[in-house]
Write a protein that holds these residues in place. Structure first.
Motif, mmCIF file in Angstrom:
data_model
loop_
_atom_site.group_PDB
_atom_site.id
_atom_site.type_symbol
_atom_site.label_atom_id
_atom_site.label_comp_id
_atom_site.label_asym_id
_atom_site.label_seq_id
_atom_site.Cartn_x
_atom_site.Cartn_y
_atom_site.Cartn_z
ATOM 1 N N UNK A 142 0.832 -1.204 0.000
ATOM 2 C CA UNK A 142 0.000 0.000 0.000
ATOM 3 C C UNK A 142 0.864 1.251 0.000
ATOM 4 N N UNK A 143 1.925 1.254 0.776
ATOM 5 C CA UNK A 143 2.804 2.424 0.861
ATOM 6 C C UNK A 143 3.543 2.690 -0.442
ATOM 7 N N UNK A 144 3.680 1.671 -1.299
ATOM 8 C CA UNK A 144 4.429 1.810 -2.547
ATOM 9 C C UNK A 144 3.552 2.184 -3.737
ATOM 10 N N UNK A 145 2.240 2.251 -3.543
ATOM 11 C CA UNK A 145 1.333 2.591 -4.631
ATOM 12 C C UNK A 145 1.444 4.068 -4.994
ATOM 13 N N UNK A 146 1.124 4.431 -6.241
ATOM 14 C CA UNK A 146 1.034 5.852 -6.614
ATOM 15 C C UNK A 146 -0.013 6.554 -5.756
ATOM 16 N N UNK A 147 0.001 7.869 -5.765
ATOM 17 C CA UNK A 147 -0.796 8.658 -4.823
ATOM 18 C C UNK A 147 -2.281 8.308 -4.828
ATOM 19 N N UNK A 148 -2.946 8.316 -6.004
ATOM 20 C CA UNK A 148 -4.390 8.081 -6.024
ATOM 21 C C UNK A 148 -4.751 6.661 -5.596
ATOM 22 N N UNK A 149 -4.136 5.622 -6.185
ATOM 23 C CA UNK A 149 -4.463 4.261 -5.703
ATOM 24 C C UNK A 149 -4.162 4.078 -4.218
ATOM 25 N N UNK A 150 -3.093 4.694 -3.733
ATOM 26 C CA UNK A 150 -2.774 4.565 -2.309
ATOM 27 C C UNK A 150 -3.862 5.201 -1.461
ATOM 28 N N UNK A 151 -4.330 6.384 -1.858
ATOM 29 C CA UNK A 151 -5.372 7.057 -1.083
ATOM 30 C C UNK A 151 -6.695 6.309 -1.144
ATOM 31 N N UNK A 152 -6.999 5.689 -2.286
ATOM 32 C CA UNK A 152 -8.219 4.890 -2.375
ATOM 33 C C UNK A 152 -8.109 3.651 -1.498
ATOM 34 N N UNK A 157 -10.846 13.529 4.893
ATOM 35 C CA UNK A 157 -10.696 14.582 5.902
ATOM 36 C C UNK A 157 -9.551 15.521 5.576
ATOM 37 N N UNK A 158 -8.480 15.002 4.994
ATOM 38 C CA UNK A 158 -7.308 15.819 4.672
ATOM 39 C C UNK A 158 -7.409 16.488 3.307
ATOM 40 N N UNK A 159 -8.408 16.107 2.505
ATOM 41 C CA UNK A 159 -8.564 16.688 1.177
ATOM 42 C C UNK A 159 -7.766 15.991 0.095
ATOM 43 N N UNK A 160 -7.132 14.861 0.415
ATOM 44 C CA UNK A 160 -6.332 14.144 -0.581
ATOM 45 C C UNK A 160 -7.198 13.480 -1.643
ATOM 46 N N UNK A 161 -8.459 13.184 -1.301
ATOM 47 C CA UNK A 161 -9.412 12.589 -2.232
ATOM 48 C C UNK A 161 -10.682 13.425 -2.211
ATOM 49 N N UNK A 162 -11.252 13.688 -3.392
ATOM 50 C CA UNK A 162 -12.482 14.473 -3.467
ATOM 51 C C UNK A 162 -13.686 13.612 -3.105
ATOM 52 N N UNK A 163 -14.775 14.270 -2.724
ATOM 53 C CA UNK A 163 -16.006 13.549 -2.390
ATOM 54 C C UNK A 163 -16.531 12.807 -3.617
ATOM 55 N N UNK A 164 -16.423 13.415 -4.790
ATOM 56 C CA UNK A 164 -16.888 12.767 -6.026
ATOM 57 C C UNK A 164 -16.116 11.471 -6.283
ATOM 58 N N UNK A 165 -14.806 11.529 -6.148
ATOM 59 C CA UNK A 165 -13.985 10.335 -6.341
ATOM 60 C C UNK A 165 -14.348 9.266 -5.323
ATOM 61 N N UNK A 166 -14.625 9.691 -4.089
ATOM 62 C CA UNK A 166 -15.001 8.735 -3.038
ATOM 63 C C UNK A 166 -16.308 8.029 -3.388
ATOM 64 N N UNK A 167 -17.270 8.754 -3.936
ATOM 65 C CA UNK A 167 -18.539 8.130 -4.316
ATOM 66 C C UNK A 167 -18.349 7.121 -5.447
ATOM 67 N N UNK A 168 -17.505 7.455 -6.417
ATOM 68 C CA UNK A 168 -17.225 6.519 -7.512
ATOM 69 C C UNK A 168 -16.584 5.244 -6.961
ATOM 70 N N UNK A 169 -15.647 5.391 -6.049
ATOM 71 C CA UNK A 169 -14.971 4.265 -5.410
ATOM 72 C C UNK A 169 -15.958 3.433 -4.611
ATOM 73 N N UNK A 170 -16.884 4.093 -3.929
ATOM 74 C CA UNK A 170 -17.912 3.395 -3.152
ATOM 75 C C UNK A 170 -18.781 2.530 -4.061
#
Length: 306
Positions: A21-31, A105-118
């Motif tokens: 997980x720590x080695x993933x690129x920023x977006x996949x890691x945050x997801x 909470x930190x703003x690293x992922x947008x709410x829209x992206x979170x809904x798509x992931x959900x």
């Protein structure tokens, strides 16, 4: 209250954000962090009650495929639940030290992206759902209301862990119905015991957040119990053991069923007896329930095979 903003590279106390997980690129890691893939303890705890039901029916080896489907479903739906919880709680999370660095909470992922992931995670859960008989599908769908309501429970009750118990033990009635075609007495007792188990271990987990929860103004069983946390957890665990013993007896009325339950009972009592209300031990005790689940799985295999 101003949000707490720890450094970006801070690993929160209950995180295992390392390795792959720590080695993933920023977006996949945050997801991955958003779905708590860095913390497998959550999906193990969601998986075990379903595995217990399959084993107690005497089909742990024969239905290894069903165990695998339940594991995949637990990973996906636990992740979906965490994403949904973080969408609802993003403002509160920003005010709590342990959760302020979460991606939403930190703003690293947008709410829209979170809904798509959900939605993506829920689609994986749908694939698992379609592997079940229709009666079990209906039981599984019944959990959606409980899951949707859970993030709001800490705002309206001092015991949200009770609601979490209903949610996190739900795999037991789903699996029992899948195996037997209906929810019968042993399955109901197994589920009720699992609910108390969840309340107990999540009360231990909540000890970490007592001060922050008080500042933010949200409820938890640890706050409600106060100085009686240890006897409170003990009561939940003793109740769980009693209900599981009754479930075992309903399957096989033989004294060996109680012997099979002894290792699990001893482990839970060890948790209570050695619990230290500091910043480290509650998390260690909470995580030990992954092993507790394995002990209970072994007990169910023994009783299911009698």
């Amino acid at each position: 209250m101003s949000p707490v903003s720890p450094p970006a590279d801070t690993i929160v106390p209950d995180s295992e954000a390392r390795g792959l997980v720590a080695r993933l690129p920023a977006l996949p890691r945050n997801l991955a962090l958003l779905a708590r893939f860095d913390r497998p303890i959550g999906w193990w705890l969601l998986f075990w009650p379903g595995a217990w039901a399959i084993a107690l029916c005497g089909k742990a080896l024969e239905r290894w495929d069903l165990l695998l489907w339940f594991l995949i479903g637990s990973i996906a739906m636990r992740g979906a639940g965490c994403v949904y919880n973080d969408i609802v709680d993003r403002d509160l999370d920003a005010q709590v030290a342990r959760t302020a660095s979460r991606p939403l909470a930190s703003g690293a992922v947008s709410v829209r992206t979170a809904w798509i992931w959900l939605v993506t995670l829920c689609l994986i859960g749908l694939v698992v759902l379609l592997q079940l008989r229709w009666q079990a599908e209906l039981v599984a769908l019944g959990s959606l209301v409980l899951v949707a309501a859970y993030p709001f429970m800490k705002r309206i009750t001092g015991f949200p862990q009770a609601w979490l118990g209903l949610v996190f033990a739900w795999a037991a009635p789903v699996a029992w119905t899948q195996m037997t075609g209906a929810m019968t007495l042993p399955g109901a007792l197994l589920y009720a015991g699992a609910v108390l188990w969840v309340i107990g271990y999540d009360t231990i987990y909540a000890i970490q957040d007592i001060e922050d929860d008080a500042l933010v103004g949200i409820g938890s069983s640890a706050r409600t119990l106060g100085r009686k946390v240890r006897p409170g957890v003990a009561a939940f665990y003793v109740g769980a053991i009693a209900l599981w013993a009754a479930a075992f007896w309903a399957v096989v009325p033989h004294w060996l069923t109680f012997v099979a339950l002894t290792p699990m009972a001893a482990h839970l009592l060890w948790q209570v007896g050695t619990l230290r209300e500091d910043g480290v031990d509650p998390l260690a005790k909470f995580r030990s329930n992954r092993f507790a689940g394995l002990l209970m799985f072994g007990a169910c295999i023994v009783v299911g095979g009698l």
